[in-house]
Structure formats: C-alpha cells, structure tokens
Scaffold this motif. Sequence first.
Motif, PDB file in Angstrom:
ATOM      1  N   LYS A 101      -2.423 -22.232   6.103  1.00 39.58           N
ATOM      2  CA  LYS A 101      -2.872 -23.575   6.502  1.00 39.58           C
ATOM      3  C   LYS A 101      -4.360 -23.729   6.164  1.00 39.58           C
ATOM      4  O   LYS A 101      -5.194 -22.972   6.674  1.00 39.58           O
ATOM      5  CB  LYS A 101      -2.694 -23.757   8.012  1.00 39.58           C
ATOM      6  N   ILE A 102      -4.655 -24.725   5.346  1.00 41.87           N
ATOM      7  CA  ILE A 102      -6.047 -24.933   4.935  1.00 41.87           C
ATOM      8  C   ILE A 102      -6.565 -26.248   5.500  1.00 41.87           C
ATOM      9  O   ILE A 102      -5.891 -27.282   5.428  1.00 41.87           O
ATOM     10  CB  ILE A 102      -6.174 -24.948   3.385  1.00 41.87           C
ATOM     11  N   GLY A 103      -7.769 -26.201   6.048  1.00 43.11           N
ATOM     12  CA  GLY A 103      -8.439 -27.420   6.517  1.00 43.11           C
ATOM     13  C   GLY A 103      -9.490 -27.833   5.501  1.00 43.11           C
ATOM     14  O   GLY A 103     -10.169 -26.981   4.911  1.00 43.11           O
ATOM     15  N   VAL A 104      -9.599 -29.138   5.282  1.00 43.73           N
ATOM     16  CA  VAL A 104     -10.624 -29.629   4.346  1.00 43.73           C
ATOM     17  C   VAL A 104     -11.503 -30.647   5.052  1.00 43.73           C
ATOM     18  O   VAL A 104     -11.031 -31.435   5.875  1.00 43.73           O
ATOM     19  CB  VAL A 104      -9.975 -30.199   3.051  1.00 43.73           C
ATOM     20  N   LEU A 105     -12.793 -30.589   4.763  1.00 40.56           N
ATOM     21  CA  LEU A 105     -13.721 -31.547   5.384  1.00 40.56           C
ATOM     22  C   LEU A 105     -14.812 -31.938   4.403  1.00 40.56           C
ATOM     23  O   LEU A 105     -15.109 -31.195   3.458  1.00 40.56           O
ATOM     24  CB  LEU A 105     -14.328 -30.964   6.655  1.00 40.56           C
ATOM     25  N   THR A 106     -15.397 -33.118   4.659  1.00 46.60           N
ATOM     26  CA  THR A 106     -16.584 -33.548   3.911  1.00 46.60           C
ATOM     27  C   THR A 106     -17.729 -33.655   4.911  1.00 46.60           C
ATOM     28  O   THR A 106     -17.529 -34.117   6.033  1.00 46.60           O
ATOM     29  CB  THR A 106     -16.345 -34.904   3.207  1.00 46.60           C
ATOM     30  N   SER A 107     -18.899 -33.215   4.504  1.00 45.44           N
ATOM     31  CA  SER A 107     -20.016 -33.128   5.458  1.00 45.44           C
ATOM     32  C   SER A 107     -21.336 -33.469   4.784  1.00 45.44           C
ATOM     33  O   SER A 107     -21.471 -33.367   3.571  1.00 45.44           O
ATOM     34  CB  SER A 107     -20.022 -31.691   6.011  1.00 45.44           C
ATOM     35  N   THR A 113      -3.142 -29.627  -4.481  1.00 50.85           N
ATOM     36  CA  THR A 113      -2.993 -28.228  -4.893  1.00 50.85           C
ATOM     37  C   THR A 113      -2.363 -27.412  -3.765  1.00 50.85           C
ATOM     38  O   THR A 113      -1.497 -26.558  -4.005  1.00 50.85           O
ATOM     39  CB  THR A 113      -4.365 -27.632  -5.296  1.00 50.85           C
ATOM     40  N   GLY A 114      -2.783 -27.701  -2.528  1.00 50.83           N
ATOM     41  CA  GLY A 114      -2.184 -27.013  -1.378  1.00 50.83           C
ATOM     42  C   GLY A 114      -0.689 -27.270  -1.321  1.00 50.83           C
ATOM     43  O   GLY A 114       0.112 -26.341  -1.140  1.00 50.83           O
ATOM     44  N   ILE A 115      -0.303 -28.531  -1.505  1.00 51.73           N
ATOM     45  CA  ILE A 115       1.125 -28.879  -1.468  1.00 51.73           C
ATOM     46  C   ILE A 115       1.857 -28.149  -2.610  1.00 51.73           C
ATOM     47  O   ILE A 115       2.950 -27.600  -2.426  1.00 51.73           O
ATOM     48  CB  ILE A 115       1.306 -30.422  -1.560  1.00 51.73           C
ATOM     49  N   TYR A 116       1.224 -28.109  -3.753  1.00 51.27           N
ATOM     50  CA  TYR A 116       1.810 -27.438  -4.929  1.00 51.27           C
ATOM     51  C   TYR A 116       2.120 -25.967  -4.609  1.00 51.27           C
ATOM     52  O   TYR A 116       3.118 -25.415  -5.041  1.00 51.27           O
ATOM     53  CB  TYR A 116       0.811 -27.557  -6.085  1.00 51.27           C
ATOM     54  N   TYR A 117       1.231 -25.345  -3.837  1.00 46.61           N
ATOM     55  CA  TYR A 117       1.418 -23.927  -3.487  1.00 46.61           C
ATOM     56  C   TYR A 117       2.108 -23.741  -2.129  1.00 46.61           C
ATOM     57  O   TYR A 117       2.019 -22.664  -1.522  1.00 46.61           O
ATOM     58  CB  TYR A 117       0.061 -23.202  -3.495  1.00 46.61           C
ATOM     59  N   ASP A 118       2.779 -24.810  -1.657  1.00 45.63           N
ATOM     60  CA  ASP A 118       3.542 -24.745  -0.398  1.00 45.63           C
ATOM     61  C   ASP A 118       2.704 -24.382   0.826  1.00 45.63           C
ATOM     62  O   ASP A 118       3.167 -23.647   1.708  1.00 45.63           O
ATOM     63  CB  ASP A 118       4.691 -23.723  -0.518  1.00 45.63           C
ATOM     64  N   LEU A 119       1.501 -24.894   0.873  1.00 51.65           N
ATOM     65  CA  LEU A 119       0.641 -24.643   2.033  1.00 51.65           C
ATOM     66  C   LEU A 119       0.662 -25.872   2.941  1.00 51.65           C
ATOM     67  O   LEU A 119       0.966 -26.978   2.485  1.00 51.65           O
ATOM     68  CB  LEU A 119      -0.798 -24.367   1.583  1.00 51.65           C
ATOM     69  N   GLU A 120       0.311 -25.675   4.207  1.00 54.58           N
ATOM     70  CA  GLU A 120       0.108 -26.830   5.101  1.00 54.58           C
ATOM     71  C   GLU A 120      -1.354 -27.225   5.001  1.00 54.58           C
ATOM     72  O   GLU A 120      -2.234 -26.366   5.109  1.00 54.58           O
ATOM     73  CB  GLU A 120       0.437 -26.428   6.553  1.00 54.58           C
ATOM     74  N   MET A 121      -1.575 -28.525   4.824  1.00 50.48           N
ATOM     75  CA  MET A 121      -2.950 -28.985   4.616  1.00 50.48           C
ATOM     76  C   MET A 121      -3.402 -29.879   5.779  1.00 50.48           C
ATOM     77  O   MET A 121      -2.637 -30.720   6.254  1.00 50.48           O
ATOM     78  CB  MET A 121      -3.048 -29.755   3.294  1.00 50.48           C
ATOM     79  N   TYR A 122      -4.630 -29.697   6.203  1.00 52.48           N
ATOM     80  CA  TYR A 122      -5.188 -30.443   7.337  1.00 52.48           C
ATOM     81  C   TYR A 122      -6.499 -31.117   6.941  1.00 52.48           C
ATOM     82  O   TYR A 122      -7.330 -30.506   6.267  1.00 52.48           O
ATOM     83  CB  TYR A 122      -5.441 -29.503   8.525  1.00 52.48           C
ATOM     84  N   GLY A 123      -6.658 -32.342   7.384  1.00 51.37           N
ATOM     85  CA  GLY A 123      -7.919 -33.044   7.186  1.00 51.37           C
ATOM     86  C   GLY A 123      -8.740 -32.949   8.461  1.00 51.37           C
ATOM     87  O   GLY A 123      -8.240 -33.210   9.560  1.00 51.37           O
ATOM     88  N   LEU A 130     -10.743 -22.678   5.023  1.00 50.33           N
ATOM     89  CA  LEU A 130     -11.455 -23.964   4.966  1.00 50.33           C
ATOM     90  C   LEU A 130     -11.960 -24.285   3.575  1.00 50.33           C
ATOM     91  O   LEU A 130     -12.399 -23.381   2.847  1.00 50.33           O
ATOM     92  CB  LEU A 130     -12.702 -23.893   5.856  1.00 50.33           C
ATOM     93  N   VAL A 131     -11.919 -25.582   3.240  1.00 44.51           N
ATOM     94  CA  VAL A 131     -12.645 -26.048   2.059  1.00 44.51           C
ATOM     95  C   VAL A 131     -13.692 -27.043   2.575  1.00 44.51           C
ATOM     96  O   VAL A 131     -13.341 -28.033   3.219  1.00 44.51           O
ATOM     97  CB  VAL A 131     -11.722 -26.741   1.033  1.00 44.51           C
ATOM     98  N   VAL A 132     -14.948 -26.721   2.316  1.00 45.78           N
ATOM     99  CA  VAL A 132     -16.048 -27.569   2.792  1.00 45.78           C
ATOM    100  C   VAL A 132     -16.683 -28.259   1.587  1.00 45.78           C
ATOM    101  O   VAL A 132     -17.169 -27.600   0.664  1.00 45.78           O
ATOM    102  CB  VAL A 132     -17.101 -26.720   3.540  1.00 45.78           C
ATOM    103  N   ILE A 133     -16.669 -29.589   1.615  1.00 55.84           N
ATOM    104  CA  ILE A 133     -17.248 -30.364   0.506  1.00 55.84           C
ATOM    105  C   ILE A 133     -18.545 -30.992   1.009  1.00 55.84           C
ATOM    106  O   ILE A 133     -18.517 -31.802   1.945  1.00 55.84           O
ATOM    107  CB  ILE A 133     -16.265 -31.465   0.034  1.00 55.84           C
ATOM    108  N   GLY A 134     -19.665 -30.595   0.438  1.00 54.71           N
ATOM    109  CA  GLY A 134     -20.928 -31.145   0.911  1.00 54.71           C
ATOM    110  C   GLY A 134     -22.119 -30.535   0.182  1.00 54.71           C
ATOM    111  O   GLY A 134     -21.951 -29.833  -0.821  1.00 54.71           O
ATOM    112  N   GLY A 135     -23.295 -30.793   0.721  1.00 53.46           N
ATOM    113  CA  GLY A 135     -24.528 -30.295   0.111  1.00 53.46           C
ATOM    114  C   GLY A 135     -24.922 -28.928   0.666  1.00 53.46           C
ATOM    115  O   GLY A 135     -24.104 -28.249   1.308  1.00 53.46           O
ATOM    116  N   ASP A 136     -26.164 -28.564   0.439  1.00 53.31           N
ATOM    117  CA  ASP A 136     -26.596 -27.199   0.808  1.00 53.31           C
ATOM    118  C   ASP A 136     -26.479 -26.926   2.309  1.00 53.31           C
ATOM    119  O   ASP A 136     -26.100 -25.820   2.716  1.00 53.31           O
ATOM    120  CB  ASP A 136     -28.007 -26.899   0.289  1.00 53.31           C
TER     121      ASP A 136
END
Length: 323
Positions: free
Chosen positions: A3-9, A26-36, A97-103
């Motif tokens: 299960k992967i969580g993704v966020l923008t910050s 991509t998560g769905i493609y690899y049969d993962l559960e995805m969370y926002g 986790l996938v974190v999308i953001g700056g430094d």
Amino acid sequence: IKKIGVLTSGGDSPGMNAAIRAVIRTGIYYDLEMYGIYRGYEGMIQNDIKRLDSKHITHVLERGGTFLKSARSAEFRTPEGRKTAYENLKSHGIDALVVIGGDGSLTGAHLFYKEFGIPAIGLPGTIDNDLSGTDSTIGFDTACNTAIEAIDKIRDTATSHDRLFFVEVMGRDAGFIAINAGIGSAAAAILIPEKKMPIEHLVDKLRIRTKAKKASNIVIVAEGGKSGGATEIASLVEKHLPYYDIKVTILGHLQRGGSPSSYDRLLASKLGVAAVEGLLQGKYDVMAGLINNKVVYTPIKKAIVDDKSVDEDDFRVAKILST
Ligand code: ATP
C-alpha cells in the motif's frame, strides 16, 4: 510493499497532478493499493487519507495545481506531529510513501524514513528548479513559459510608451526562472541571486541601450536577489536615470498556475512511474529525477543540498544577447 500513500507538499507546481496520476496508475498496474494523503503532511497528521483508484485520476493530468491539495505543516516539524502521522499511516496499512514537493518536503520525507523506517521516495515538485539530481523539476518549464508569455505582453506596452520595465519573477533563492525567462524574452538585463550585478553596471548598460535607440527595455529580477526585488532595484535605477518612465511588474503566483507544458507532463509521467518502480526495487530515501533523459535516483540528502546553480554558459549567452 502493498500500500503506497502519495502526497503533494510545499508550494504547488504545474505537473503535480500529472505526477500523482502516474504514481496511482503505476501502482494499479503493479496490483498495489494506492492512497491519497490530502494537504501534504498536514493531512497525514489529521488522517485525511483516502483510497484512490483510476476513477479519481480521470482528466487530472492536464490540470494545474494539485487535486490532493498542498500545505505547509508546522506540526510535522515536531517529533510528536510525525509520530501521529506515522500512527495514521499504520492504521491504513500504508507501508511506503511518494512525496512530491520541494526541498523542505523532501527533508520531511528523509526524516520520516530515518525515524520510522517507512520507505519513501521523493519527486521534485517545485517551479524553482532548485533541487539537485534532476535537470529540471516538475513545474519549472511551465513556469518559465508562463513568465515568458507575460513578459511578451509587457513588451508590447513597453515598446508603445518607450518604458523601462522591471519584471520580478519567482524562484526563491535561485535564478533559474529568471535566466530562462530572461533569455527567452530578450531581456536587457537579468538579475539573479547567484550573481551580483552592481547597480552602476546595470545603469551603464541601460544608458548604452538608450543611445542605441532600443525600442524597449525589460529587466528581469529574480525575487531572491540580495539587492532586493524589482521594486527596490527600480527605485535605485530611477535615481540614476530620472528621465526614464519606469514601471514595475511582479508576476507573482500566476507563475505557479496553469496547465502543465508538454515537457512537464512527460517529466511528471516518467518520474511517477519511476517512483513506484523504485520503491518496488527497494530504492528508499531517494529522489527520482531525470538527467539527460534518463531516470536517476539520488539520495534525498544529496538532492536537497543547495549546490545547483544557474549554468555559467546560460549567463554568458544572456550577456552576449543583451549587448
Ligand atoms: P517550495 O520549494 O515550493 O517552497 P518546499 O517543499 O520546499 O516547497 P517547505 O515549506 O519548505 O516547502 O516544506 C514543506 C513542508 O515540509 C513543511 O511545511 C513541513 O511540514 C515539511 N518540512 C520541511 N522541512 C522540514 C524539516 N526540517 N523537518 C520536518 N518537516 C519538514
């Protein structure tokens, strides 16, 4: 990883939606559960977390901003805040986790990984382009295009009235937007934080251009300059060149918005795939970037080091072309 969580910050940037979409797909493609995770780390602390599937990401790629919303979270800077965030993730069974953001956002991800061992991968989501480990950050290209489009319009009125315009662009302490937009809009001069230009040099340059009967003069000023922004620079120049009709335009937040450019869509899509695949390959505590069109994983600690600066050659090109 299941299960992967993704966020923008942090500050939003055009292309964040395209990146989220690529991560979820991509998560769905690899049969993962995805969370926002909504509103960045703030939503992690407040348990604002929802399962996402393909219906949530229809028609988001082309939209500016971030549908997950973004925020700055003071609480996440405290150990207690991060503990609450960790417990919320655990309650959903989120194990990466996938974190999308700056430094700043990537610094948070690095700390969180060190403290709780949650595998995290960062994506460079900022218009400022101030992250190492990638040629360009997601949103930078669009922001430059937006700035150039605006400056083109300013040039029309500058030419009609023989005005001298000082245009301030974003970029925080980095001059990437300024140099790109400056070269791309034939600026008379470009002032960036990385290179100090004495006010006398700028004044001389403008005098020479006046003698050469240049139809218009536009000076691009990066917001993070040590001598101040466009307003300060304009008032200093005004003292030397009182005969000029001087105007100041601060482009501001319009540079953060808009539909992402084709380059940002491609970059965000490639990096979104790379983030999920990187996690599945055991690449943790890294940022995925694109260097020479190849995906590169750089340790977050290295990516956030403030050692990326405007290419000397870009500066040389700008100088030659504005003479
Ligand atoms: P931009 O470059 O667009 O401003 P950013 O990601 O650098 O984006 P910041 O405000 O610096 O924006 O950081 C975003 C969030 O990341 C902060 O509000 C905070 O929650 C978290 N963060 C930043 N630095 C740290 C840190 N040292 N420790 C823990 N969390 C942090």
